[in-house]
Design a protein around this motif. Sequence first.
Motif, short mmCIF file in Angstrom:
data_model
loop_
_atom_site.label_atom_id
_atom_site.label_comp_id
_atom_site.label_asym_id
_atom_site.label_seq_id
_atom_site.Cartn_x
_atom_site.Cartn_y
_atom_site.Cartn_z
N GLU A 170 -50.88 20.27 70.68
CA GLU A 170 -51.77 19.84 69.44
C GLU A 170 -52.99 20.48 69.60
O GLU A 170 -53.53 20.67 68.49
N ASP A 171 -53.89 20.36 70.81
CA ASP A 171 -54.99 20.58 70.83
C ASP A 171 -55.40 22.21 70.67
O ASP A 171 -56.18 22.70 69.83
N ARG A 172 -54.34 23.10 71.12
CA ARG A 172 -54.44 24.57 70.76
C ARG A 172 -54.09 24.72 69.03
O ARG A 172 -54.90 25.58 68.71
N ARG B 247 -54.97 22.77 66.67
CA ARG B 247 -56.16 22.25 66.19
C ARG B 247 -57.24 23.37 66.10
O ARG B 247 -57.76 23.90 65.26
N ARG B 248 -57.30 23.96 67.18
CA ARG B 248 -58.42 25.01 67.59
C ARG B 248 -57.99 26.36 66.87
O ARG B 248 -58.79 26.98 66.28
N ASP C 201 -45.91 19.54 70.59
CA ASP C 201 -45.58 18.55 71.62
C ASP C 201 -44.37 17.81 71.66
O ASP C 201 -44.01 16.70 71.43
N CYS D 225 -51.42 31.00 70.81
CA CYS D 225 -51.31 29.80 70.93
C CYS D 225 -50.17 29.14 71.55
O CYS D 225 -50.30 28.07 72.48
#
Length: 93
Positions: A19-21, A23-24, A43, A88
Amino acid sequence: RHHISADSLVLDAPGPLAEDRVRRFFRDLPSTVWRAKGFLSIDGATLLVQHVPGQTELSPMPPRDHHYLVYVGQDLDKAELEATLKNCADGDY
């Protein structure tokens, strides 16, 4: 009256993604992308992604076999969008 032409592009999405990647990735999309929507494996879950500049929504969905993104914008660079999303997934983003 001025008409602005829009392009659309559908790309298969790799997975699974973190998820963090994700969103980036959406935060860093070029200004030529006005909207993106589709299904991603994030995830371990299938999520519906709806993105406009400055806002990305992730909504849980039932599992599915095919994950993809539809981009709408102008002068979309298919190779760049594919490579960035692949990075990503590979953890290089």
